[in-house]
Design a protein around this motif. Structure first.
Motif, PDB file in Angstrom:
ATOM      1  N   GLY A   1       0.815  -1.212   0.000  1.00 38.97           N
ATOM      2  CA  GLY A   1       0.000   0.000   0.000  1.00 38.97           C
ATOM      3  C   GLY A   1       0.846   1.258   0.000  1.00 38.97           C
ATOM      4  N   LEU A   2       1.907   1.265   0.800  1.00 38.63           N
ATOM      5  CA  LEU A   2       2.800   2.430   0.815  1.00 38.63           C
ATOM      6  C   LEU A   2       3.431   2.650  -0.553  1.00 38.63           C
ATOM      7  CD1 LEU A   2       4.581   1.961   4.255  1.00 38.63           C
ATOM      8  CD2 LEU A   2       2.954   3.762   3.639  1.00 38.63           C
ATOM      9  N   ASP A   3       3.871   1.564  -1.184  1.00 38.15           N
ATOM     10  CA  ASP A   3       4.489   1.681  -2.503  1.00 38.15           C
ATOM     11  C   ASP A   3       3.462   2.092  -3.555  1.00 38.15           C
ATOM     12  OD1 ASP A   3       6.528   1.493  -4.445  1.00 38.15           O
ATOM     13  OD2 ASP A   3       5.902  -0.543  -4.948  1.00 38.15           O
ATOM     14  N   HIS A   4       2.280   1.522  -3.486  1.00 37.56           N
ATOM     15  CA  HIS A   4       1.254   1.792  -4.489  1.00 37.56           C
ATOM     16  C   HIS A   4       0.791   3.254  -4.458  1.00 37.56           C
ATOM     17  CE1 HIS A   4      -2.023   0.906  -7.226  1.00 37.56           C
ATOM     18  NE2 HIS A   4      -2.848   1.515  -6.391  1.00 37.56           N
ATOM     19  N   PHE A   5       0.673   3.811  -3.264  1.00 40.32           N
ATOM     20  CA  PHE A   5       0.185   5.179  -3.141  1.00 40.32           C
ATOM     21  C   PHE A   5       1.299   6.222  -3.101  1.00 40.32           C
ATOM     22  CE2 PHE A   5      -3.393   2.665  -1.443  1.00 40.32           C
ATOM     23  CZ  PHE A   5      -4.344   3.069  -2.370  1.00 40.32           C
ATOM     24  N   GLY A   6       2.552   5.795  -3.312  1.00 41.75           N
ATOM     25  CA  GLY A   6       3.653   6.734  -3.474  1.00 41.75           C
ATOM     26  C   GLY A   6       4.312   7.187  -2.186  1.00 41.75           C
ATOM     27  N   PHE A   7       4.094   6.500  -1.086  1.00 44.80           N
ATOM     28  CA  PHE A   7       4.710   6.888   0.173  1.00 44.80           C
ATOM     29  C   PHE A   7       5.989   6.118   0.485  1.00 44.80           C
ATOM     30  CE2 PHE A   7       0.187   7.937   0.863  1.00 44.80           C
ATOM     31  CZ  PHE A   7       0.345   9.299   1.006  1.00 44.80           C
ATOM     32  N   TRP A   8       6.353   5.150  -0.343  1.00 38.97           N
ATOM     33  CA  TRP A   8       7.581   4.384  -0.131  1.00 38.97           C
ATOM     34  C   TRP A   8       8.754   5.231  -0.610  1.00 38.97           C
ATOM     35  CZ3 TRP A   8       8.158   0.360   2.790  1.00 38.97           C
ATOM     36  CH2 TRP A   8       9.291  -0.437   2.683  1.00 38.97           C
ATOM     37  N   PRO A   9       9.841   5.344   0.176  1.00 37.94           N
ATOM     38  CA  PRO A   9      10.954   6.215  -0.209  1.00 37.94           C
ATOM     39  C   PRO A   9      11.680   5.710  -1.452  1.00 37.94           C
ATOM     40  CG  PRO A   9      11.502   4.966   1.761  1.00 37.94           C
ATOM     41  CD  PRO A   9      10.069   4.695   1.469  1.00 37.94           C
ATOM     42  N   ASP A  10      12.215   6.653  -2.225  1.00 42.47           N
ATOM     43  CA  ASP A  10      12.907   6.291  -3.455  1.00 42.47           C
ATOM     44  C   ASP A  10      14.161   5.462  -3.192  1.00 42.47           C
ATOM     45  OD1 ASP A  10      11.075   7.486  -5.108  1.00 42.47           O
ATOM     46  OD2 ASP A  10      12.130   9.411  -5.131  1.00 42.47           O
ATOM     47  N   TRP A  11      14.839   5.702  -2.064  1.00 44.78           N
ATOM     48  CA  TRP A  11      16.067   4.965  -1.794  1.00 44.78           C
ATOM     49  C   TRP A  11      15.795   3.490  -1.516  1.00 44.78           C
ATOM     50  CZ3 TRP A  11      16.170   2.438   2.770  1.00 44.78           C
ATOM     51  CH2 TRP A  11      15.355   2.914   3.798  1.00 44.78           C
ATOM     52  N   ALA A  12      14.569   3.139  -1.226  1.00 43.81           N
ATOM     53  CA  ALA A  12      14.238   1.752  -0.923  1.00 43.81           C
ATOM     54  C   ALA A  12      13.708   1.004  -2.144  1.00 43.81           C
ATOM     55  CB  ALA A  12      13.216   1.693   0.205  1.00 43.81           C
ATOM     56  N   ARG A  13      13.636   1.654  -3.274  1.00 42.55           N
ATOM     57  CA  ARG A  13      13.151   0.997  -4.489  1.00 42.55           C
ATOM     58  C   ARG A  13      14.302   0.305  -5.210  1.00 42.55           C
ATOM     59  NH1 ARG A  13       8.024   3.103  -6.222  1.00 42.55           N
ATOM     60  NH2 ARG A  13       7.470   4.842  -4.890  1.00 42.55           N
ATOM     61  N   VAL A  14      13.968  -0.771  -5.883  1.00 45.10           N
ATOM     62  CA  VAL A  14      14.949  -1.512  -6.654  1.00 45.10           C
ATOM     63  C   VAL A  14      14.750  -1.176  -8.120  1.00 45.10           C
ATOM     64  CG1 VAL A  14      15.751  -3.816  -7.306  1.00 45.10           C
ATOM     65  CG2 VAL A  14      14.979  -3.378  -4.974  1.00 45.10           C
ATOM     66  N   GLU A  15      15.823  -0.788  -8.764  1.00 47.68           N
ATOM     67  CA  GLU A  15      15.741  -0.493 -10.190  1.00 47.68           C
ATOM     68  C   GLU A  15      16.363  -1.647 -10.967  1.00 47.68           C
ATOM     69  OE1 GLU A  15      17.286   3.281 -11.264  1.00 47.68           O
ATOM     70  OE2 GLU A  15      16.332   4.300  -9.587  1.00 47.68           O
ATOM     71  N   ARG A  16      15.738  -1.966 -12.060  1.00 47.41           N
ATOM     72  CA  ARG A  16      16.256  -3.049 -12.885  1.00 47.41           C
ATOM     73  C   ARG A  16      17.551  -2.624 -13.558  1.00 47.41           C
ATOM     74  NH1 ARG A  16      11.590  -6.253 -16.081  1.00 47.41           N
ATOM     75  NH2 ARG A  16      10.614  -7.128 -14.245  1.00 47.41           N
ATOM     76  N   ALA A  17      18.475  -3.561 -13.631  1.00 45.51           N
ATOM     77  CA  ALA A  17      19.721  -3.301 -14.345  1.00 45.51           C
ATOM     78  C   ALA A  17      19.431  -3.375 -15.845  1.00 45.51           C
ATOM     79  CB  ALA A  17      20.754  -4.344 -13.963  1.00 45.51           C
ATOM     80  N   PRO A  18      20.147  -2.589 -16.632  1.00 42.23           N
ATOM     81  CA  PRO A  18      19.914  -2.653 -18.087  1.00 42.23           C
ATOM     82  C   PRO A  18      20.282  -4.033 -18.626  1.00 42.23           C
ATOM     83  CG  PRO A  18      21.815  -1.290 -17.580  1.00 42.23           C
ATOM     84  CD  PRO A  18      21.181  -1.635 -16.287  1.00 42.23           C
ATOM     85  N   ARG A  19      19.553  -4.442 -19.626  1.00 42.78           N
ATOM     86  CA  ARG A  19      19.819  -5.741 -20.233  1.00 42.78           C
ATOM     87  C   ARG A  19      21.146  -5.714 -20.991  1.00 42.78           C
ATOM     88  NH1 ARG A  19      15.065  -8.358 -23.408  1.00 42.78           N
ATOM     89  NH2 ARG A  19      16.470 -10.092 -23.131  1.00 42.78           N
ATOM     90  N   VAL A  20      21.894  -6.766 -20.836  1.00 42.44           N
ATOM     91  CA  VAL A  20      23.154  -6.882 -21.545  1.00 42.44           C
ATOM     92  C   VAL A  20      22.875  -7.596 -22.863  1.00 42.44           C
ATOM     93  CG1 VAL A  20      25.476  -7.860 -21.487  1.00 42.44           C
ATOM     94  CG2 VAL A  20      24.410  -6.997 -19.372  1.00 42.44           C
ATOM     95  N   PRO A  21      23.272  -6.992 -23.982  1.00 41.23           N
ATOM     96  CA  PRO A  21      22.993  -7.656 -25.265  1.00 41.23           C
ATOM     97  C   PRO A  21      23.808  -8.944 -25.393  1.00 41.23           C
ATOM     98  CG  PRO A  21      24.293  -5.682 -25.607  1.00 41.23           C
ATOM     99  CD  PRO A  21      23.945  -5.726 -24.163  1.00 41.23           C
ATOM    100  N   ARG A  22      23.156  -9.941 -25.951  1.00 41.18           N
ATOM    101  CA  ARG A  22      23.856 -11.224 -26.192  1.00 41.18           C
ATOM    102  C   ARG A  22      24.754 -11.109 -27.398  1.00 41.18           C
ATOM    103  NH1 ARG A  22      19.420 -15.981 -25.224  1.00 41.18           N
ATOM    104  NH2 ARG A  22      18.932 -15.418 -23.083  1.00 41.18           N
ATOM    105  N   LEU A  23      25.829 -11.842 -27.346  1.00 43.21           N
ATOM    106  CA  LEU A  23      26.767 -11.831 -28.487  1.00 43.21           C
ATOM    107  C   LEU A  23      26.468 -12.937 -29.440  1.00 43.21           C
ATOM    108  CD1 LEU A  23      30.067 -11.089 -26.605  1.00 43.21           C
ATOM    109  CD2 LEU A  23      28.666  -9.513 -27.909  1.00 43.21           C
TER     110      LEU A  23
END
Length: 59
Positions: free
Chosen positions: A37-59
Motif C-alpha cells: 500500500g505504501l508503494d502503491h500510493f507513493g509513500f515508499w521512499p525512493d532509496w528503498a526501491r529496486v531499479e532493474r539493471a539494463p539488459r546486456v545484449p547477447r553476443l
C-alpha cells in the motif's frame, strides 16, 4: 486445481494450525499489505526501491 492443494487442505482440516501460527501468518500478510500500500500510493521512499539493471545484449 492441483491435487496437492486438496491433500494440504485435508491435512489442515484434520490437524489445524495452532493459534500462534495463525497469528504469525496474519502479521506477515498485514506487513506485506502495508508495504504494498505504501508503494502503491507513493509513500515508499525512493532509496528503498529496486531499479532493474539494463539488459546486456547477447553476443
Amino acid at each position: 486445481m492441483n491435487p496437492l492443494w486438496l491433500m494440504r487442505m485435508a491435512k489442515w482440516v484434520r490437524h489445524p494450525p495452532s493459534l500462534r501460527q495463525v497469528q504469525i501468518a496474519a502479521v506477515v500478510i498485514a506487513l506485506v499489505a502495508l508495504i504494498w500500500g505504501l508503494d502503491h500510493f507513493g509513500f515508499w521512499p525512493d532509496w528503498a526501491r529496486v531499479e532493474r539493471a539494463p539488459r546486456v545484449p547477447r553476443l
